[in-house]
Motif scaffolding. Sequence first.
Motif, PDB file in Angstrom:
ATOM      1  N   PHE A 127       0.854  -1.184   0.000  1.00 38.99           N
ATOM      2  CA  PHE A 127       0.000   0.000   0.000  1.00 38.99           C
ATOM      3  C   PHE A 127       0.891   1.235   0.000  1.00 38.99           C
ATOM      4  CE2 PHE A 127      -2.761  -3.314   1.348  1.00 38.99           C
ATOM      5  CZ  PHE A 127      -4.065  -2.916   1.107  1.00 38.99           C
ATOM      6  N   LYS A 128       0.936   1.926  -1.122  1.00 39.47           N
ATOM      7  CA  LYS A 128       1.721   3.150  -1.259  1.00 39.47           C
ATOM      8  C   LYS A 128       0.946   4.315  -0.642  1.00 39.47           C
ATOM      9  CE  LYS A 128       4.456   1.184  -4.668  1.00 39.47           C
ATOM     10  NZ  LYS A 128       4.200  -0.177  -4.298  1.00 39.47           N
ATOM     11  N   LYS A 178      -4.240   7.205   0.791  1.00 39.31           N
ATOM     12  CA  LYS A 178      -5.115   8.390   0.682  1.00 39.31           C
ATOM     13  C   LYS A 178      -6.427   8.028  -0.030  1.00 39.31           C
ATOM     14  CE  LYS A 178      -1.828  12.242   0.526  1.00 39.31           C
ATOM     15  NZ  LYS A 178      -0.583  11.706   0.898  1.00 39.31           N
ATOM     16  N   ARG A 179      -6.294   7.383  -1.174  1.00 38.31           N
ATOM     17  CA  ARG A 179      -7.453   7.050  -2.001  1.00 38.31           C
ATOM     18  C   ARG A 179      -8.401   6.091  -1.281  1.00 38.31           C
ATOM     19  NH1 ARG A 179      -4.516   5.314  -5.706  1.00 38.31           N
ATOM     20  NH2 ARG A 179      -4.825   3.091  -5.430  1.00 38.31           N
ATOM     21  N   ILE A 180      -7.865   5.051  -0.677  1.00 33.36           N
ATOM     22  CA  ILE A 180      -8.686   4.029  -0.015  1.00 33.36           C
ATOM     23  C   ILE A 180      -9.344   4.589   1.248  1.00 33.36           C
ATOM     24  CG2 ILE A 180      -8.645   1.780   1.150  1.00 33.36           C
ATOM     25  CD1 ILE A 180      -6.313   1.061  -0.868  1.00 33.36           C
ATOM     26  N   SER A 181      -8.589   5.327   2.043  1.00 35.78           N
ATOM     27  CA  SER A 181      -9.177   5.882   3.272  1.00 35.78           C
ATOM     28  C   SER A 181     -10.299   6.862   2.935  1.00 35.78           C
ATOM     29  CB  SER A 181      -8.114   6.536   4.155  1.00 35.78           C
ATOM     30  OG  SER A 181      -7.495   7.612   3.492  1.00 35.78           O
ATOM     31  N   SER A 223      -2.480   0.091  -6.280  1.00 34.95           N
ATOM     32  CA  SER A 223      -1.907  -0.028  -7.626  1.00 34.95           C
ATOM     33  C   SER A 223      -1.307  -1.408  -7.852  1.00 34.95           C
ATOM     34  CB  SER A 223      -0.874   1.073  -7.879  1.00 34.95           C
ATOM     35  OG  SER A 223       0.182   0.985  -6.951  1.00 34.95           O
ATOM     36  N   ASP A 224      -0.756  -2.031  -6.819  1.00 35.45           N
ATOM     37  CA  ASP A 224      -0.240  -3.405  -6.956  1.00 35.45           C
ATOM     38  C   ASP A 224      -1.339  -4.356  -7.410  1.00 35.45           C
ATOM     39  OD1 ASP A 224       2.417  -2.998  -6.332  1.00 35.45           O
ATOM     40  OD2 ASP A 224       2.338  -4.020  -4.394  1.00 35.45           O
ATOM     41  N   ALA A 245      -4.104  -3.527  -9.093  1.00 36.09           N
ATOM     42  CA  ALA A 245      -4.507  -3.173 -10.449  1.00 36.09           C
ATOM     43  C   ALA A 245      -3.509  -3.709 -11.472  1.00 36.09           C
ATOM     44  CB  ALA A 245      -4.643  -1.660 -10.573  1.00 36.09           C
ATOM     45  N   ARG A 246      -2.248  -3.778 -11.117  1.00 34.43           N
ATOM     46  CA  ARG A 246      -1.200  -4.230 -12.047  1.00 34.43           C
ATOM     47  C   ARG A 246      -0.989  -5.743 -12.033  1.00 34.43           C
ATOM     48  NH1 ARG A 246       3.766  -1.498 -10.148  1.00 34.43           N
ATOM     49  NH2 ARG A 246       4.703  -2.468 -11.970  1.00 34.43           N
ATOM     50  N   TYR A 247      -1.362  -6.393 -10.957  1.00 34.34           N
ATOM     51  CA  TYR A 247      -1.141  -7.827 -10.820  1.00 34.34           C
ATOM     52  C   TYR A 247      -1.820  -8.580 -11.958  1.00 34.34           C
ATOM     53  CZ  TYR A 247      -0.556 -12.369  -8.626  1.00 34.34           C
ATOM     54  OH  TYR A 247      -0.189 -13.663  -8.380  1.00 34.34           O
ATOM     55  N   PRO A 248      -1.202  -9.583 -12.525  1.00 35.23           N
ATOM     56  CA  PRO A 248       0.044 -10.272 -12.185  1.00 35.23           C
ATOM     57  C   PRO A 248       1.258  -9.816 -12.997  1.00 35.23           C
ATOM     58  CG  PRO A 248      -1.176 -11.662 -13.674  1.00 35.23           C
ATOM     59  CD  PRO A 248      -1.992 -10.397 -13.476  1.00 35.23           C
ATOM     60  N   TYR A 249       1.231  -8.588 -13.487  1.00 36.86           N
ATOM     61  CA  TYR A 249       2.357  -7.973 -14.197  1.00 36.86           C
ATOM     62  C   TYR A 249       2.706  -8.683 -15.499  1.00 36.86           C
ATOM     63  CZ  TYR A 249       2.735  -6.559  -9.324  1.00 36.86           C
ATOM     64  OH  TYR A 249       2.446  -6.133  -8.053  1.00 36.86           O
ATOM     65  N   THR A 250       1.725  -9.332 -16.097  1.00 33.23           N
ATOM     66  CA  THR A 250       1.975 -10.108 -17.310  1.00 33.23           C
ATOM     67  C   THR A 250       1.952  -9.274 -18.583  1.00 33.23           C
ATOM     68  OG1 THR A 250      -0.364 -10.710 -17.270  1.00 33.23           O
ATOM     69  CG2 THR A 250       1.195 -12.330 -16.413  1.00 33.23           C
ATOM     70  N   ASP A 251       1.707  -8.000 -18.459  1.00 29.35           N
ATOM     71  CA  ASP A 251       1.734  -7.139 -19.643  1.00 29.35           C
ATOM     72  C   ASP A 251       2.727  -5.991 -19.467  1.00 29.35           C
ATOM     73  OD1 ASP A 251       0.272  -5.797 -17.717  1.00 29.35           O
ATOM     74  OD2 ASP A 251      -1.305  -5.149 -19.088  1.00 29.35           O
TER      75      ASP A 251
END
Length: 151
Positions: A55-56, A61-64, A111-112, A114-120
């Motif tokens: 969690f960056k 900020k966005r989630i809270s 963001s992790d 949203a990007r998972y599993p980094y296959t692209d």
Amino acid sequence: MAKKAGEKKKVYRRFLDSARPAEVIKKLPGLHNEAFSKINCLDCANCCKNHSPTFKATDLKRISRFLGIKETQLIERYLQLDEDNDFVLQKSPCTFLNTDNTCSIYEVRPSDCARYPYTDEDVFIKRKSLTIANSVVCPAVHQILEKLTAL
């Protein structure tokens, strides 16, 4: 899938170690799209059941804001610091995973996630250990590695 992927870790490692990054990166978008045309993440949600995203600050900020709580409350209720001093979930499966494998904070997920599993993206070839670990958890990563190693 997990058992087969676990048995093929050495094959995947050899491939990733010897592969030409630029060539693999060029093939990833097509392989990614093909894999996800056949795989529905809601069928397994293994990533949410087995991994914690990092969690960056922007995620916090966005989630809270979405949850209507202060960042400190989000951290106290759901997160902890890991060995790298990153905020991760306190427990698995993910606190935000619903029983139908949907995400209660999907619109604002880390963001992790949203990007998972980094296959692209180039993370697939640059972080080989992560890709191999993901092959045991994610059917799409396994399928893509199977296609790449068969070429």
